[in-house]
Write a protein that holds these residues in place. Structure first.
Motif, mmCIF file in Angstrom:
data_model
loop_
_atom_site.group_PDB
_atom_site.id
_atom_site.type_symbol
_atom_site.label_atom_id
_atom_site.label_comp_id
_atom_site.label_asym_id
_atom_site.label_seq_id
_atom_site.Cartn_x
_atom_site.Cartn_y
_atom_site.Cartn_z
ATOM 1 N N MET A 145 62.705 -1.610 62.485
ATOM 2 C CA MET A 145 61.678 -1.918 61.888
ATOM 3 C C MET A 145 61.685 -0.893 61.124
ATOM 4 O O MET A 145 61.476 0.345 61.545
ATOM 5 N N ARG A 170 60.500 -9.772 56.049
ATOM 6 C CA ARG A 170 59.999 -9.935 57.607
ATOM 7 C C ARG A 170 61.449 -9.735 57.938
ATOM 8 O O ARG A 170 60.937 -8.386 59.072
ATOM 9 N N TYR A 171 61.949 -9.978 57.765
ATOM 10 C CA TYR A 171 63.812 -10.108 58.854
ATOM 11 C C TYR A 171 65.104 -10.026 57.291
ATOM 12 O O TYR A 171 64.985 -11.289 57.038
ATOM 13 N N ARG A 178 62.479 -5.896 59.951
ATOM 14 C CA ARG A 178 62.847 -6.005 60.658
ATOM 15 C C ARG A 178 64.175 -5.634 60.781
ATOM 16 O O ARG A 178 64.729 -7.085 60.093
ATOM 17 N N GLY A 183 52.506 -4.914 60.994
ATOM 18 C CA GLY A 183 52.215 -3.644 60.753
ATOM 19 C C GLY A 183 51.744 -2.902 62.010
ATOM 20 O O GLY A 183 50.712 -3.585 63.127
ATOM 21 N N GLN A 231 60.775 2.871 62.313
ATOM 22 C CA GLN A 231 60.160 2.450 63.315
ATOM 23 C C GLN A 231 60.979 1.929 64.929
ATOM 24 O O GLN A 231 61.772 0.543 64.296
ATOM 25 N N LEU A 257 58.779 0.077 57.928
ATOM 26 C CA LEU A 257 57.507 -0.398 57.797
ATOM 27 C C LEU A 257 56.982 0.866 56.238
ATOM 28 O O LEU A 257 57.193 1.771 56.270
ATOM 29 N N ASN A 315 55.475 -7.157 66.368
ATOM 30 C CA ASN A 315 55.594 -7.843 65.651
ATOM 31 C C ASN A 315 55.267 -6.925 64.180
ATOM 32 O O ASN A 315 54.963 -8.642 63.362
#
Lengths: 111, 114
Positions: free
Chosen positions: A88, A9-10, A107, B43, A37, A90, B41
Protein backbone atom coordinates in the motif's frame (compact mmCIF):
# COMPACT_ATOMS: atom_id res chain seq x y z
CA UNK A 1 -14.84 16.63 1.29
CA UNK A 2 -11.87 14.43 0.49
CA UNK A 3 -8.73 16.43 1.21
CA UNK A 4 -5.94 14.08 0.15
CA UNK A 5 -6.96 12.07 -2.87
CA UNK A 6 -5.05 9.14 -4.23
CA UNK A 7 -5.68 7.57 -7.60
CA UNK A 8 -6.17 4.86 -8.41
CA UNK A 9 -7.15 3.00 -5.23
CA UNK A 10 -5.96 -0.27 -6.72
CA UNK A 11 -3.23 -0.62 -9.32
CA UNK A 12 -1.98 -3.77 -10.97
CA UNK A 13 1.19 -3.76 -13.03
CA UNK A 14 3.56 -6.27 -14.51
CA UNK A 15 6.99 -7.09 -13.18
CA UNK A 16 9.39 -4.49 -14.57
CA UNK A 17 6.70 -2.28 -16.13
CA UNK A 18 6.87 1.35 -14.97
CA UNK A 19 3.94 2.59 -12.93
CA UNK A 20 2.89 6.00 -11.62
CA UNK A 21 0.73 6.66 -8.60
CA UNK A 22 -0.85 10.04 -8.07
CA UNK A 23 -1.83 12.18 -5.12
CA UNK A 24 -3.65 15.48 -4.99
CA UNK A 25 -4.60 17.73 -2.11
CA UNK A 26 -7.10 20.49 -1.51
CA UNK A 27 -5.45 21.64 1.73
CA UNK A 28 -2.73 23.79 0.17
CA UNK A 29 -0.15 22.26 2.50
CA UNK A 30 3.55 22.92 1.96
CA UNK A 31 4.71 19.41 2.64
CA UNK A 32 3.79 16.22 0.82
CA UNK A 33 4.99 12.74 1.77
CA UNK A 34 5.03 9.29 0.21
CA UNK A 35 4.99 6.20 2.41
CA UNK A 36 5.18 2.51 1.63
CA UNK A 37 3.19 0.22 3.92
CA UNK A 38 3.46 -3.54 3.75
CA UNK A 39 0.99 -5.88 5.35
CA UNK A 40 0.83 -5.62 9.16
CA UNK A 41 3.66 -3.09 9.23
CA UNK A 42 3.95 0.60 10.00
CA UNK A 43 4.22 3.04 7.11
CA UNK A 44 7.78 3.62 5.91
CA UNK A 45 8.68 7.08 4.65
CA UNK A 46 10.11 7.06 1.12
CA UNK A 47 10.54 10.82 0.57
CA UNK A 48 8.91 14.15 1.09
CA UNK A 49 8.66 17.52 -0.60
CA UNK A 50 8.81 20.79 1.26
CA UNK A 51 7.42 23.06 -1.43
CA UNK A 52 9.71 22.16 -4.36
CA UNK A 53 12.53 20.93 -2.18
CA UNK A 54 12.81 17.14 -2.55
CA UNK A 55 14.10 15.03 0.34
CA UNK A 56 14.87 11.39 -0.20
CA UNK A 57 15.20 8.95 2.71
CA UNK A 58 18.62 7.31 2.76
CA UNK A 59 17.24 3.79 2.35
CA UNK A 60 14.72 4.53 -0.41
CA UNK A 61 15.66 2.44 -3.46
CA UNK A 62 16.70 4.28 -6.64
CA UNK A 63 13.80 2.52 -8.35
CA UNK A 64 11.46 5.01 -6.63
CA UNK A 65 11.20 8.57 -7.91
CA UNK A 66 8.83 11.43 -7.26
CA UNK A 67 7.60 14.56 -8.96
CA UNK A 68 5.71 17.53 -7.61
CA UNK A 69 4.71 19.76 -10.52
CA UNK A 70 2.70 22.14 -8.33
CA UNK A 71 1.43 22.54 -4.76
CA UNK A 72 -1.59 20.33 -5.29
CA UNK A 73 -0.12 17.29 -7.00
CA UNK A 74 2.57 14.77 -6.26
CA UNK A 75 3.46 11.60 -8.15
CA UNK A 76 5.28 8.43 -7.22
CA UNK A 77 7.06 6.71 -10.10
CA UNK A 78 8.33 3.16 -9.79
CA UNK A 79 10.65 2.60 -12.72
CA UNK A 80 10.94 -1.17 -12.69
CA UNK A 81 8.62 -2.70 -10.11
CA UNK A 82 9.72 -5.91 -8.48
CA UNK A 83 7.60 -8.37 -6.54
CA UNK A 84 8.87 -6.84 -3.32
CA UNK A 85 7.33 -3.51 -4.24
CA UNK A 86 3.79 -4.83 -3.83
CA UNK A 87 2.38 -2.76 -0.99
CA UNK A 88 0.00 0.00 0.00
CA UNK A 89 1.37 3.43 -0.93
CA UNK A 90 0.17 6.29 1.22
CA UNK A 91 0.36 9.97 0.43
CA UNK A 92 0.21 12.52 3.23
CA UNK A 93 0.35 16.29 3.52
CA UNK A 94 1.02 18.76 6.30
CA UNK A 95 1.90 22.27 7.15
CA UNK A 96 5.33 22.62 8.68
CA UNK A 97 5.43 21.02 12.15
CA UNK A 98 1.74 20.12 12.00
CA UNK A 99 0.11 16.67 11.95
CA UNK A 100 -0.03 14.82 8.66
CA UNK A 101 -3.24 14.21 6.75
CA UNK A 102 -3.33 10.92 4.87
CA UNK A 103 -5.05 9.77 1.74
CA UNK A 104 -6.70 6.36 1.57
CA UNK A 105 -3.77 4.88 -0.28
CA UNK A 106 -3.14 2.98 -3.49
CA UNK A 107 -2.74 -0.77 -3.21
CA UNK A 108 -0.17 -1.89 -5.76
CA UNK A 109 -0.05 -5.47 -7.01
CA UNK A 110 2.73 -6.85 -9.20
CA UNK A 111 2.05 -9.72 -11.60
CA UNK B 1 18.21 8.70 19.18
CA UNK B 2 14.47 8.63 18.80
CA UNK B 3 12.25 5.57 18.95
CA UNK B 4 8.70 4.50 19.64
CA UNK B 5 7.64 1.23 21.25
CA UNK B 6 4.07 0.03 21.21
CA UNK B 7 4.06 -2.55 23.94
CA UNK B 8 1.28 -4.76 22.55
CA UNK B 9 0.97 -5.97 18.98
CA UNK B 10 -2.63 -7.10 19.64
CA UNK B 11 -5.22 -6.06 22.21
CA UNK B 12 -8.62 -7.71 22.54
CA UNK B 13 -11.49 -6.19 24.55
CA UNK B 14 -15.20 -6.73 24.86
CA UNK B 15 -17.59 -4.10 23.63
CA UNK B 16 -18.36 -1.62 26.39
CA UNK B 17 -15.15 -2.26 28.33
CA UNK B 18 -12.17 0.12 28.60
CA UNK B 19 -9.40 0.27 26.04
CA UNK B 20 -5.73 0.79 26.88
CA UNK B 21 -3.10 0.90 24.11
CA UNK B 22 0.39 1.46 25.42
CA UNK B 23 3.15 3.55 23.88
CA UNK B 24 6.60 4.44 25.17
CA UNK B 25 8.95 6.78 23.39
CA UNK B 26 12.55 7.82 23.47
CA UNK B 27 13.55 11.23 22.24
CA UNK B 28 16.57 13.44 22.81
CA UNK B 29 14.40 16.46 22.15
CA UNK B 30 11.04 17.53 23.45
CA UNK B 31 8.78 15.66 21.07
CA UNK B 32 5.35 16.02 19.57
CA UNK B 33 3.33 12.84 19.94
CA UNK B 34 0.38 11.56 17.95
CA UNK B 35 -1.99 8.65 17.80
CA UNK B 36 -3.41 7.59 14.43
CA UNK B 37 -6.02 4.96 13.61
CA UNK B 38 -6.10 2.92 10.42
CA UNK B 39 -9.12 0.91 9.34
CA UNK B 40 -8.66 -1.83 6.71
CA UNK B 41 -7.75 -0.51 3.27
CA UNK B 42 -7.85 3.06 4.51
CA UNK B 43 -5.33 5.77 5.23
CA UNK B 44 -4.34 6.92 8.69
CA UNK B 45 -6.66 9.22 10.60
CA UNK B 46 -5.38 11.49 13.35
CA UNK B 47 -6.98 10.69 16.72
CA UNK B 48 -5.12 13.18 18.86
CA UNK B 49 -1.85 15.06 19.31
CA UNK B 50 0.36 16.30 22.11
CA UNK B 51 2.48 19.35 21.41
CA UNK B 52 3.70 20.50 24.87
CA UNK B 53 0.45 22.05 26.06
CA UNK B 54 -1.89 20.12 28.40
CA UNK B 55 -0.57 16.67 29.28
CA UNK B 56 -4.02 15.08 29.06
CA UNK B 57 -5.11 15.23 25.47
CA UNK B 58 -8.64 14.55 24.28
CA UNK B 59 -9.19 13.30 20.77
CA UNK B 60 -11.95 12.20 18.49
CA UNK B 61 -14.35 9.30 19.08
CA UNK B 62 -13.94 9.42 22.87
CA UNK B 63 -10.20 8.64 22.89
CA UNK B 64 -7.71 10.40 25.10
CA UNK B 65 -4.04 10.07 25.96
CA UNK B 66 -1.84 11.27 28.78
CA UNK B 67 1.72 12.46 28.24
CA UNK B 68 3.91 11.35 31.16
CA UNK B 69 7.42 12.68 30.76
CA UNK B 70 8.77 10.86 33.82
CA UNK B 71 7.63 7.54 32.36
CA UNK B 72 8.24 8.52 28.71
CA UNK B 73 4.77 7.19 27.95
CA UNK B 74 1.81 8.32 25.89
CA UNK B 75 -0.84 5.64 26.39
CA UNK B 76 -4.15 5.80 24.54
CA UNK B 77 -7.38 5.11 26.43
CA UNK B 78 -11.11 5.00 25.88
CA UNK B 79 -13.65 4.32 28.63
CA UNK B 80 -15.94 2.11 26.57
CA UNK B 81 -15.02 0.25 23.40
CA UNK B 82 -17.32 0.18 20.41
CA UNK B 83 -17.29 -2.37 17.62
CA UNK B 84 -16.28 0.38 15.20
CA UNK B 85 -13.05 0.93 17.18
CA UNK B 86 -11.61 -2.32 15.81
CA UNK B 87 -8.62 -1.16 13.76
CA UNK B 88 -4.84 -0.70 13.77
CA UNK B 89 -3.48 2.07 15.99
CA UNK B 90 -0.12 3.79 15.53
CA UNK B 91 1.76 5.88 18.05
CA UNK B 92 3.96 8.44 16.30
CA UNK B 93 6.76 10.67 17.56
CA UNK B 94 8.09 13.77 15.87
CA UNK B 95 11.23 15.17 17.47
CA UNK B 96 11.03 18.95 17.54
CA UNK B 97 14.35 19.46 15.83
CA UNK B 98 13.02 21.47 12.93
CA UNK B 99 12.96 18.56 10.48
CA UNK B 100 10.12 16.52 9.03
CA UNK B 101 11.05 13.10 10.33
CA UNK B 102 8.28 11.21 12.04
CA UNK B 103 8.83 7.89 13.77
CA UNK B 104 6.07 5.30 13.77
CA UNK B 105 5.51 2.60 16.30
CA UNK B 106 4.92 -0.89 14.96
CA UNK B 107 1.20 -0.63 15.55
CA UNK B 108 -1.35 -2.28 17.82
CA UNK B 109 -4.26 -4.20 16.38
CA UNK B 110 -7.40 -3.68 18.49
CA UNK B 111 -10.04 -6.39 18.41
CA UNK B 112 -13.48 -5.70 19.88
CA UNK B 113 -15.68 -8.65 20.81
CA UNK B 114 -19.44 -8.42 20.90
Amino acid sequence: DAMVIQNPRYQVTQFGKPVTLSCSQTLNHNVMYWYQQKSSQAPKLLFHYYDKDFNNEADTPDNFQSRRPNTSFCFLDIRSPGLGDAAMYLCATSEVHQPQHFGDGTRLSIL
Amino acid sequence: AQSVTQLDSHVSVSEGTPVLLRCNYSSSYSPSLFWYVQHPNKGLQLLLKYTSAATLVKGINGFEAEFKKSETSFHLTKPSAHMSDAAEYFCVVRPNTGGFKTIFGAGTRLFVKA
